[in-house]
Motif scaffolding. Structure first.
Motif, PDB file in Angstrom:
ATOM      1  N   LYS A 200      47.492 -31.757  21.607  1.00 42.04           N
ATOM      2  CA  LYS A 200      45.913 -32.121  20.836  1.00 42.04           C
ATOM      3  C   LYS A 200      46.428 -33.108  19.768  1.00 42.04           C
ATOM      4  N   THR A 201      45.869 -34.281  20.013  1.00 41.47           N
ATOM      5  CA  THR A 201      46.328 -35.384  18.788  1.00 41.47           C
ATOM      6  C   THR A 201      46.545 -34.793  17.473  1.00 41.47           C
ATOM      7  N   SER A 202      45.296 -34.375  16.687  1.00 42.72           N
ATOM      8  CA  SER A 202      45.048 -33.827  15.664  1.00 42.72           C
ATOM      9  C   SER A 202      46.173 -32.819  15.138  1.00 42.72           C
ATOM     10  N   LEU A 203      46.439 -31.994  16.195  1.00 44.22           N
ATOM     11  CA  LEU A 203      47.279 -30.844  15.871  1.00 44.22           C
ATOM     12  C   LEU A 203      48.823 -31.432  16.149  1.00 44.22           C
ATOM     13  N   VAL A 204      49.086 -32.413  16.804  1.00 45.03           N
ATOM     14  CA  VAL A 204      50.464 -32.779  16.796  1.00 45.03           C
ATOM     15  C   VAL A 204      50.786 -33.474  15.608  1.00 45.03           C
TER      16      VAL A 204
ATOM     17  N   GLY B 299      42.496 -13.823  12.404  1.00 47.92           N
ATOM     18  CA  GLY B 299      43.216 -13.985  11.390  1.00 47.92           C
ATOM     19  C   GLY B 299      44.371 -13.130  11.119  1.00 47.92           C
ATOM     20  N   LEU B 300      44.273 -12.040  11.382  1.00 46.28           N
ATOM     21  CA  LEU B 300      45.353 -11.046  11.253  1.00 46.28           C
ATOM     22  C   LEU B 300      46.457 -11.268  12.293  1.00 46.28           C
ATOM     23  N   ARG B 301      46.047 -11.759  13.688  1.00 44.92           N
ATOM     24  CA  ARG B 301      47.162 -12.114  14.625  1.00 44.92           C
ATOM     25  C   ARG B 301      48.066 -13.213  14.204  1.00 44.92           C
ATOM     26  N   VAL B 302      47.355 -14.247  13.737  1.00 41.02           N
ATOM     27  CA  VAL B 302      48.073 -15.598  13.172  1.00 41.02           C
ATOM     28  C   VAL B 302      48.999 -15.267  12.272  1.00 41.02           C
ATOM     29  N   LEU B 303      48.578 -14.418  11.215  1.00 42.60           N
ATOM     30  CA  LEU B 303      49.097 -13.804  10.089  1.00 42.60           C
ATOM     31  C   LEU B 303      50.568 -13.321  10.334  1.00 42.60           C
ATOM     32  N   VAL B 304      50.092 -12.363  11.639  1.00 43.02           N
ATOM     33  CA  VAL B 304      51.536 -11.526  11.962  1.00 43.02           C
ATOM     34  C   VAL B 304      52.344 -12.391  12.797  1.00 43.02           C
ATOM     35  N   GLN B 305      51.948 -13.389  13.385  1.00 44.18           N
ATOM     36  CA  GLN B 305      52.799 -14.227  14.148  1.00 44.18           C
ATOM     37  C   GLN B 305      53.742 -15.018  13.305  1.00 44.18           C
ATOM     38  N   CYS B 306      52.937 -15.597  12.047  1.00 45.57           N
ATOM     39  CA  CYS B 306      53.619 -16.266  11.246  1.00 45.57           C
ATOM     40  C   CYS B 306      54.765 -15.387  10.277  1.00 45.57           C
ATOM     41  N   ILE B 307      54.456 -14.194  10.104  1.00 42.45           N
ATOM     42  CA  ILE B 307      55.091 -13.542   9.395  1.00 42.45           C
ATOM     43  C   ILE B 307      56.542 -13.093  10.478  1.00 42.45           C
ATOM     44  N   GLN B 308      56.310 -12.959  11.641  1.00 41.92           N
ATOM     45  CA  GLN B 308      57.556 -12.659  12.390  1.00 41.92           C
ATOM     46  C   GLN B 308      58.186 -13.854  12.939  1.00 41.92           C
ATOM     47  N   ASN B 309      57.476 -15.154  13.074  1.00 43.06           N
ATOM     48  CA  ASN B 309      58.472 -16.336  13.607  1.00 43.06           C
ATOM     49  C   ASN B 309      57.339 -17.577  13.475  1.00 43.06           C
ATOM     50  N   PRO B 310      57.250 -18.250  12.428  1.00 43.40           N
ATOM     51  CA  PRO B 310      56.522 -19.197  12.191  1.00 43.40           C
ATOM     52  C   PRO B 310      56.554 -20.371  12.990  1.00 43.40           C
TER      53      PRO B 310
ATOM     54  N   MET C   5      37.035 -27.774   8.073  1.00 47.29           N
ATOM     55  CA  MET C   5      35.662 -27.113   7.698  1.00 47.29           C
ATOM     56  C   MET C   5      34.578 -28.181   7.914  1.00 47.29           C
ATOM     57  N   ALA C   6      34.721 -29.445   7.980  1.00 45.16           N
ATOM     58  CA  ALA C   6      33.757 -30.552   8.010  1.00 45.16           C
ATOM     59  C   ALA C   6      33.014 -30.413   9.272  1.00 45.16           C
ATOM     60  N   GLY C   7      31.658 -30.626   9.146  1.00 43.67           N
ATOM     61  CA  GLY C   7      30.779 -30.755  10.339  1.00 43.67           C
ATOM     62  C   GLY C   7      30.231 -29.639  10.621  1.00 43.67           C
ATOM     63  N   LEU C   8      29.733 -29.483  11.864  1.00 38.66           N
ATOM     64  CA  LEU C   8      29.138 -28.270  12.537  1.00 38.66           C
ATOM     65  C   LEU C   8      30.395 -27.132  13.043  1.00 38.66           C
ATOM     66  N   GLY C   9      30.170 -25.935  12.503  1.00 35.71           N
ATOM     67  CA  GLY C   9      31.546 -24.996  12.858  1.00 35.71           C
ATOM     68  C   GLY C   9      32.551 -25.146  12.338  1.00 35.71           C
ATOM     69  N   THR C  10      33.434 -24.411  12.222  1.00 43.84           N
ATOM     70  CA  THR C  10      34.940 -24.395  11.510  1.00 43.84           C
ATOM     71  C   THR C  10      35.972 -24.113  12.407  1.00 43.84           C
ATOM     72  N   ASP C  11      37.050 -24.920  12.308  1.00 42.59           N
ATOM     73  CA  ASP C  11      38.182 -24.693  12.851  1.00 42.59           C
ATOM     74  C   ASP C  11      38.984 -23.525  12.487  1.00 42.59           C
ATOM     75  N   GLU C  12      38.660 -22.403  12.751  1.00 42.17           N
ATOM     76  CA  GLU C  12      39.195 -21.278  12.163  1.00 42.17           C
ATOM     77  C   GLU C  12      41.076 -21.193  12.181  1.00 42.17           C
ATOM     78  N   GLU C  13      41.421 -21.681  13.373  1.00 40.63           N
ATOM     79  CA  GLU C  13      42.892 -21.439  13.613  1.00 40.63           C
ATOM     80  C   GLU C  13      43.547 -22.410  12.810  1.00 40.63           C
ATOM     81  N   THR C  14      42.946 -23.814  12.688  1.00 36.71           N
ATOM     82  CA  THR C  14      43.864 -24.551  11.617  1.00 36.71           C
ATOM     83  C   THR C  14      43.935 -24.229  10.309  1.00 36.71           C
TER      84      THR C  14
END
Length: 289
Positions: free
Chosen positions: A234-238, A211-222, A89-98
């Motif tokens: 990507k370094t921060s993700l890994v 948000g719903l797509r990610v939630l459904v994916q995580c319900i089915q197989n996180p 949430m820091a800086g300009l814009g939000t990394d919604e997927e994280t």
């Protein structure tokens, strides 16, 4: 003096994690090893395998991505996830997927501890509309019982009007256990004749649909969802995903990564990282598949 403590107090053998209790833990000896490693700046493998050096000592000799990685390794899970949420949430814009990755994949217990750090106000400030309602519901999710058939009917009815209703999707998908929701989603597809993804594409848009797509994916197989995230290298993700899941379920994430990419996570890391950062990541990964 550097104070050493076991990194994961409530872990036990038999988990699906890669970082586990060290069977021959000798604080004095490990303190000396860490001190020597800090003095020669060879901290990657030592810091990742079993002990938690003092964060201030690490900051004095490290910088950049390696510093971030080793500091993450010494944090309790709830502190790490709170930090990752704040960074998204820091800086300009939000990394919604994280935001979604953490809120959808982490346990209710961990999120309760994260919620205690007053992140709800920040989430509300950085998001809006139905997406804000969804992320706040995920942060505060509490499992309640429900009827599969009634839940299917509620979701189907929410799509029948001129404009789809977000409320039932938020309420049901954030308040039922994964086994119940698996049945609900399968029944919903049978009733509508469309996949859940097709329903979301047709009836919702923007961040809320994501948000719903990610939630459904995580319900089915996180684990598959997280492996897909790791494919970006990507370094921060890994670093964030590997450390965050190292004590709980990094082994099945590794298996999903191998199925998706045809290469092991351990070998793939060698192609994208080097030096002490690579050693630390491979120590967290633990082994070749």
């Amino acid at each position: 003096m550097i104070i050493i403590k076991p990194q994961y107090f409530d872990m036990f053998w038999g988990t699906l994690g890669t970082v586990r209790p060290f069977p021959n833990f000798y604080p004095d000896r490990d303190a000396a090893d860490i001190q020597a490693a800090l003095e020669r700046k060879g901290t990657g493998r030592v810091g990742a395998e079993r002990s938690s050096p003092d964060p201030d000592a690490l900051k004095k000799v490290l910088s950049g991505d390696l510093e971030e990685l080793l500091l993450q390794l010494v944090m309790p899970p709830e502190q790490l996830e709170a930090q990752r949420l704040k960074a998204a949430m820091a800086g300009l814009g939000t990394d919604e997927e994280t935001l979604l990755e953490i809120l959808c994949c982490r346990s209710r217990k961990t999120l309760q501890e994260v919620a205690a750090k007053d992140l709800e106000k920040e989430l509300k400030a950085e998001t809006s509309g139905d997406f804000a309602r969804l992320v706040v519901a995920l942060l505060n999710k509490a499992v309640t019982a429900g009827s599969v058939q009634r839940d299917v009917q509620a979701l189907a009815a929410s799509l029948s009007g001129k404009k789809a209703e977000a409320g039932p999707w938020i309420n049901i998908l954030t308040s039922r256990d994964s086994n119940h929701l698996d049945k609900v989603l399968m029944e919903l597809e049978l009733e509508t004749g469309q996949t859940v993804d097709q329903l979301l594409e047709k009836h919702f848009s923007g961040d809320f649909r994501l948000g719903l797509r990610v939630l459904v994916q995580c319900i089915q197989n996180p684990q598959v969802y997280l492996a897909q995230r790791l494919l970006t290298m990507k370094t921060s993700l890994v670093q964030g995903i590997m450390v965050s899941h190292s004590e709980e379920d990094l082994l099945p994430i590794r298996a999903a990564f191998l199925r998706l990419s045809g290469s092991s996570l351990y070998s793939t890391l060698q192609k994208h990282f080097k030096g002490e950062q690579l050693l630390a990541l491979q120590a967290v990964c633990r082994s070749e598949d």
